[in-house]
Design a protein around this motif. Structure first.
Motif, PDB file in Angstrom:
ATOM      1  N   GLU A  36       0.832  -1.210   0.000  1.00 15.64           N
ATOM      2  CA  GLU A  36       0.000   0.000   0.000  1.00 15.64           C
ATOM      3  C   GLU A  36       0.864   1.257   0.000  1.00 15.64           C
ATOM      4  O   GLU A  36       0.389   2.341  -0.349  1.00 15.64           O
ATOM      5  CB  GLU A  36      -0.900   0.005   1.241  1.00 15.64           C
ATOM      6  CG  GLU A  36      -1.918  -1.114   1.289  1.00 15.64           C
ATOM      7  CD  GLU A  36      -3.045  -0.902   0.299  1.00 15.64           C
ATOM      8  OE1 GLU A  36      -3.333   0.273  -0.034  1.00 15.64           O
ATOM      9  OE2 GLU A  36      -3.631  -1.905  -0.150  1.00 15.64           O
ATOM     10  N   TYR A  37       2.149   1.122   0.376  1.00 21.10           N
ATOM     11  CA  TYR A  37       2.983   2.305   0.602  1.00 21.10           C
ATOM     12  C   TYR A  37       4.301   2.297  -0.171  1.00 21.10           C
ATOM     13  O   TYR A  37       4.958   3.333  -0.252  1.00 21.10           O
ATOM     14  CB  TYR A  37       3.322   2.421   2.101  1.00 21.10           C
ATOM     15  CG  TYR A  37       2.112   2.285   2.992  1.00 21.10           C
ATOM     16  CD1 TYR A  37       1.230   3.347   3.156  1.00 21.10           C
ATOM     17  CD2 TYR A  37       1.828   1.080   3.642  1.00 21.10           C
ATOM     18  CE1 TYR A  37       0.111   3.223   3.965  1.00 21.10           C
ATOM     19  CE2 TYR A  37       0.710   0.949   4.446  1.00 21.10           C
ATOM     20  CZ  TYR A  37      -0.147   2.015   4.605  1.00 21.10           C
ATOM     21  OH  TYR A  37      -1.261   1.890   5.400  1.00 21.10           O
ATOM     22  N   VAL A  38       4.701   1.150  -0.735  1.00 22.78           N
ATOM     23  CA  VAL A  38       5.999   1.033  -1.410  1.00 22.78           C
ATOM     24  C   VAL A  38       5.815   0.325  -2.748  1.00 22.78           C
ATOM     25  O   VAL A  38       5.100  -0.686  -2.820  1.00 22.78           O
ATOM     26  CB  VAL A  38       7.005   0.223  -0.549  1.00 22.78           C
ATOM     27  CG1 VAL A  38       8.407   0.320  -1.153  1.00 22.78           C
ATOM     28  CG2 VAL A  38       7.009   0.696   0.891  1.00 22.78           C
ATOM     29  N   PRO A  39       6.440   0.822  -3.830  1.00 27.48           N
ATOM     30  CA  PRO A  39       6.398   0.095  -5.110  1.00 27.48           C
ATOM     31  C   PRO A  39       6.944  -1.320  -4.936  1.00 27.48           C
ATOM     32  O   PRO A  39       7.915  -1.534  -4.194  1.00 27.48           O
ATOM     33  CB  PRO A  39       7.298   0.934  -6.022  1.00 27.48           C
ATOM     34  CG  PRO A  39       7.304   2.292  -5.411  1.00 27.48           C
ATOM     35  CD  PRO A  39       7.204   2.076  -3.937  1.00 27.48           C
ATOM     36  N   PRO A  40       6.375  -2.313  -5.621  1.00 25.30           N
ATOM     37  CA  PRO A  40       6.671  -3.720  -5.323  1.00 25.30           C
ATOM     38  C   PRO A  40       8.122  -4.142  -5.490  1.00 25.30           C
ATOM     39  O   PRO A  40       8.692  -4.794  -4.614  1.00 25.30           O
ATOM     40  CB  PRO A  40       5.752  -4.485  -6.281  1.00 25.30           C
ATOM     41  CG  PRO A  40       5.373  -3.506  -7.340  1.00 25.30           C
ATOM     42  CD  PRO A  40       5.350  -2.177  -6.666  1.00 25.30           C
ATOM     43  N   LEU A  41       8.746  -3.805  -6.606  1.00 25.13           N
ATOM     44  CA  LEU A  41      10.111  -4.286  -6.853  1.00 25.13           C
ATOM     45  C   LEU A  41      11.134  -3.553  -5.992  1.00 25.13           C
ATOM     46  O   LEU A  41      12.112  -4.149  -5.530  1.00 25.13           O
ATOM     47  CB  LEU A  41      10.457  -4.146  -8.331  1.00 25.13           C
ATOM     48  CG  LEU A  41       9.517  -4.904  -9.287  1.00 25.13           C
ATOM     49  CD1 LEU A  41       9.927  -4.674 -10.733  1.00 25.13           C
ATOM     50  CD2 LEU A  41       9.515  -6.402  -8.971  1.00 25.13           C
ATOM     51  N   LEU A  42      10.909  -2.282  -5.756  1.00 25.44           N
ATOM     52  CA  LEU A  42      11.760  -1.531  -4.836  1.00 25.44           C
ATOM     53  C   LEU A  42      11.641  -2.098  -3.428  1.00 25.44           C
ATOM     54  O   LEU A  42      12.642  -2.228  -2.706  1.00 25.44           O
ATOM     55  CB  LEU A  42      11.355  -0.055  -4.850  1.00 25.44           C
ATOM     56  CG  LEU A  42      12.112   0.876  -3.897  1.00 25.44           C
ATOM     57  CD1 LEU A  42      13.596   0.913  -4.242  1.00 25.44           C
ATOM     58  CD2 LEU A  42      11.501   2.281  -3.953  1.00 25.44           C
TER      59      LEU A  42
END
Length: 316
Positions: A36-42
């Motif tokens: 919900e708060y962070v891009p998935p791959l990062l």
């Protein structure tokens, strides 16, 4: 491990198994929350960069070698890093943008079945018998029961997420099989550390190519708790438990953790998010488990026999 010294000998493996299942099963829900708060791959790349550094430090203390030697060992860490860490977690995190952690954990539980299927194709000495083929088919039927394509539609977000998560299980299984023929004496702790760091690099590079940005990260309490839990508990700490359990019981019992993880994920989803899986998801999980039992029936029979013999010796 010092934390197990107070546990009676006959129960230490069960305690390790339970804690590992709790750590890895709950990670699917922690991923769902963190996305919900962070891009998935990062998210995945940063997690394994830190966890890999911690495990590398542990390998420096626990093993006699910190660096792969020769082409086979470098190939082993590269395959594990790309397939088992980067592709597995990258596709899993992308898939969890569309499906819940509990559903993702259930689909990922097909990995041991897929491993047996890939081994039968790539490793001639591990050909599947007719019963093994039936077990593989049962696993696929279980995935179909979880996804329920007729109700969600093949073009829906849920179907897309399920395909991505299934792809993560395929990557994990294929990586595990590709490593097997390589003649490597690299300690497991060192191999895992290098795989995590290589996988983190691939994930972060993939993140850049996808256009993900650190600026899009929302620093909330939920995000920090999710990231910290995944990195320190489900990442570094859980792998220490994994090394210990692998040394004590062997690979077959460790693989069984895969079938406890969805149950844990379902329970944690219910407690933290109020999410309840439907009856078909439960049927799918049991069908996948049945497929694994059919494929690994001989190994499981031996494991059960040795467990019963150990219990009777301990109580006599």
């Amino acid at each position: 491990m010092t934390l197990l010294r107070s546990v009676p000998d006959g129960y230490r493996e069960a305690v390790l198994f339970s804690i590992l299942a709790l750590c890895w099963g709950s990670s699917f829900v922690a991923i769902e929350i963190g996305l919900e708060y962070v891009p998935p791959l990062l998210f995945a790349g940063a997690r394994y960069a830190i966890a890999g550094a911690i495990v590398f430090g542990y390998a420096a203390v626990a093993s006699d070698r910190l660096r792969p030697v020769g082409r086979a060992e470098w190939a082993a860490v590269a395959i594990a890093g790309v397939f088992v860490i980067a592709l597995y977690h990258g596709l899993l995190y992308l898939g969890e943008l569309y499906v819940s952690g509990a559903v993702a954990a259930t689909i990922v539980s097909t990995a041991p079945i897929l491993t047996a299927a890939f081994a039968s194709v790539l490793l001639p000495e591990e050909r599947l018998a007719p019963a093994g083929v039936a077990g593989f088919v049962l696993g696929l039927v279980g995935v179909i029961a979880v996804v329920q394509p007729t109700s969600v539609g093949l073009e829906s977000n849920i179907a897309v997420g399920a395909v991505l998560v299934f792809g993560s299980a395929v990557a994990f299984a294929l990586g595990g099989v590709l490593v097997r023929p390589l003649d490597s004496a690299l300690p497991i702790e060192t191999l895992q550390a290098w795989a995590m760091l290589i996988g983190a690099g691939v994930l972060l590079g993939w993140s850049i190519l996808r256009g993900e940005s650190v600026a899009s990260v929302e620093l909330t309490r939920e995000m920090l708790l999710s990231f910290g839990y995944l990195t320190l508990v489900s990442g570094a700490f859980a792998f220490f438990l994994y090394f210990e359990l692998l040394e004590r019981t062997g690979a077959t019992q460790v693989v069984l953790v895969s079938y406890a993880e969805p149950v844990v994920a379902m329970g944690v989803s219910w407690v933290t998010l109020g999410y309840l899986v439907d009856s078909l998801t439960l049927v799918g999980l049991l069908t996948i488990l049945a497929g694994f039992v059919v494929i690994k029936r001989t190994a499981l029979r031996s494991l059960l026999r040795s467990a019963l013999e150990g219990h009777s010796t301990a109580t006599s």
